[in-house]
Design an enzyme around this catalytic site. Structure first.
Site, PDB file in Angstrom:
ATOM      1  N   LYS A  44      -7.608  81.782  37.449  1.00  0.00           N
ATOM      2  CA  LYS A  44      -6.934  81.963  39.034  1.00  0.00           C
ATOM      3  C   LYS A  44      -6.024  80.554  38.952  1.00  0.00           C
ATOM      4  O   LYS A  44      -6.807  79.507  38.775  1.00  0.00           O
ATOM      5  CB  LYS A  44      -7.614  82.216  40.067  1.00  0.00           C
ATOM      6  CG  LYS A  44      -6.748  82.016  41.495  1.00  0.00           C
ATOM      7  CD  LYS A  44      -7.531  82.553  42.585  1.00  0.00           C
ATOM      8  CE  LYS A  44      -6.597  82.238  43.817  1.00  0.00           C
ATOM      9  NZ  LYS A  44      -7.236  82.479  45.211  1.00  0.00           N
ATOM     10  N   LYS A  82      -4.757  85.947  37.302  1.00  0.00           N
ATOM     11  CA  LYS A  82      -3.969  85.581  38.496  1.00  0.00           C
ATOM     12  C   LYS A  82      -3.086  84.420  38.576  1.00  0.00           C
ATOM     13  O   LYS A  82      -3.662  83.467  38.440  1.00  0.00           O
ATOM     14  CB  LYS A  82      -4.815  85.995  39.881  1.00  0.00           C
ATOM     15  CG  LYS A  82      -4.101  85.798  41.012  1.00  0.00           C
ATOM     16  CD  LYS A  82      -4.793  85.838  42.072  1.00  0.00           C
ATOM     17  CE  LYS A  82      -4.239  85.715  43.509  1.00  0.00           C
ATOM     18  NZ  LYS A  82      -5.347  85.177  44.560  1.00  0.00           N
TER      19      LYS A  82
HETATM   20  C1  PBG Z   1      -7.715  83.436  48.178  1.00  0.00           C
HETATM   21  C2  PBG Z   1      -6.696  84.427  47.590  1.00  0.00           C
HETATM   22  C3  PBG Z   1      -5.244  84.110  47.609  1.00  0.00           C
HETATM   23  C4  PBG Z   1      -4.682  85.243  46.927  1.00  0.00           C
HETATM   24  C5  PBG Z   1      -5.856  86.045  46.982  1.00  0.00           C
HETATM   25  N1  PBG Z   1      -6.908  85.598  47.406  1.00  0.00           N
HETATM   26  C6  PBG Z   1      -4.456  82.934  47.999  1.00  0.00           C
HETATM   27  C7  PBG Z   1      -4.755  81.574  47.398  1.00  0.00           C
HETATM   28  O1  PBG Z   1      -5.340  81.491  46.327  1.00  0.00           O
HETATM   29  O2  PBG Z   1      -4.094  80.774  48.043  1.00  0.00           O
HETATM   30  C8  PBG Z   1      -3.073  85.518  46.674  1.00  0.00           C
HETATM   31  C9  PBG Z   1      -2.908  86.731  46.585  1.00  0.00           C
HETATM   32  C10 PBG Z   1      -1.341  86.797  46.635  1.00  0.00           C
HETATM   33  O3  PBG Z   1      -0.615  85.976  46.767  1.00  0.00           O
HETATM   34  O4  PBG Z   1      -1.000  88.107  46.758  1.00  0.00           O
HETATM   35  N2  PBG Z   1      -8.651  84.027  49.083  1.00  0.00           N
END
Ligand code: PBG
Length: 325
Positions: free
Chosen positions: A195, A248
């Site tokens: 991520k 991601k």
């Molecule tokens: C964190 C989380 C995020 C997203 C999914 N889980 C946000 C982040 O890391 O700030 C982002 C998903 C998206 O942008 O669609 N719990």
């Protein structure tokens, strides 16, 4: 032996022959639909930067989940928006937390849907960080303990799979151990393994109210410039017991998806995140792009890169277009 004996256009000359030689098939089975659940009744509050996506109270969430199942999507992932946030994100692991209540309600409906939950602190903390904070540090091991409590409480409330998205070290193993100890050895973990610290999460943070009050997420999410590090992250999560590994965001990281798929014989998920959704919606609204065509082109490209599963806010719209194909 080249042109004119070899004419690449022969296999493009009709819809039927194009169907016959198509290499990548996007189907409804590939899609996971993210949903935001909040307190209240009859709430459908649109997120301004994500046209068509709403924060939903549980009654409305149930309706949306029913429509999702009717469209042939097989899974949803829930994000909780609690009424109250505190320093340790305690509303995330309480039995009466918003996600836990939503899961119990969804379970009574017996929908043909896999119920997945996002496990992280950022939706529940007053400071919007993914973990416990001391000074300007995000604590790792102390945070993992809270993530474990959240994951177990989601599964107790009916989650079929948990998806830790926090990027703390060691959390997949800790969650696996705790699930096993509590009799949930058959509940899979889908880890947000690679991520990135991405600018594409902007609209999500509006939706979840999880923009960090200070600093950013670069001390735990990955540098967008790195791919070998992603392979190490994925290898570690697999070792710790992840059943599905996620990359991601998706679009700017198609090469990462490909590398992960080639290196590990594992189901790979990719998250087509909020900013990617917003780009399509807003550009289509401005008349710059054909909405449905671009939506399917993007999802197909993510699949072609190597993703077996795609988390996307376009899941239901795409499923309706794909039908039983
Ligand atoms: C964190 C989380 C995020 C997203 C999914 N889980 C946000 C982040 O890391 O700030 C982002 C998903 C998206 O942008 O669609 N719990």
């Amino acid at each position: 032996m080249g042109y004119p004996r070899i004419r690449m256009r022969r296999l493009r000359s009709s819809p039927i022959i194009r169907d016959l030689v198509r290499e990548t098939h996007l189907t409804r089975d590939d899609l996971i639909y993210p949903l935001f659940v909040c307190e209240g009744r009859n709430v459908r509050q649109e997120i301004s930067t994500m046209p068509g996506v709403c924060r939903l109270s549980i009654d409305q969430l149930v309706r949306e989940a029913e429509e999702c199942a009717a469209a042939g999507v097989k899974a949803i992932i829930l994000f909780g928006i609690p009424a109250e946030k505190d320093e340790s994100g305690s509303s995330g692991f309480r039995g009466d937390g918003i996600v836990q209540k939503a899961l119990r309600e969804l379970k009574t409906r017996g929908l043909p849907l896999m119920l997945i939950t996002d496990v992280c602190l950022c939706e529940y903390t007053s400071h919007g960080h993914c973990g416990l904070v001391r000074g300007h540090q995000i604590l790792n091991d102390e945070t993992v303990e809270l993530l474990v409590r959240q994951a177990v409480s989601h599964v107790q409330a009916g989650a079929d799979m948990v998806a830790p998205s926090d990027m703390m070290d060691g959390r997949v193993g800790a969650i696996r151990t705790a699930l096993d100890k509590n009799g949930y050895e058959n509940t899979p973990v889908m880890s947000y393994a690679a991520k990135y610290a991405s600018g594409f999460y902007g609209p999500f943070r509006e939706a979840a109210g999880s923009t960090p009050a200070f600093g950013d997420r670069r001390s735990h999410q990955m540098d967008p410039a790195n791919v070998e590090e992603a392979l190490r992250e994925v290898a570690l999560d697999i070792e710790e017991g992840a059943d599905i590994v996620m990359v991601k965001p998706a679009l700017a990281y198609l090469d990462v998806i490909r590398r992960v798929k080639e290196k590990f014989q594992m189901p790979v998920a990719a998250y087509n995140v909020s900013g990617e959704y917003a780009m399509v919606e807003l550009a289509a609204k401005a008349g710059a792009l054909e909405h449905d065509r671009v939506m399917l082109e993007i999802l197909t490209s993510i699949k072609r890169a190597g993703a077996d599963l795609i988390l996307t806010y376009h899941a239901v719209a795409a499923a309706r277009l794909l039908g039983g194909r």
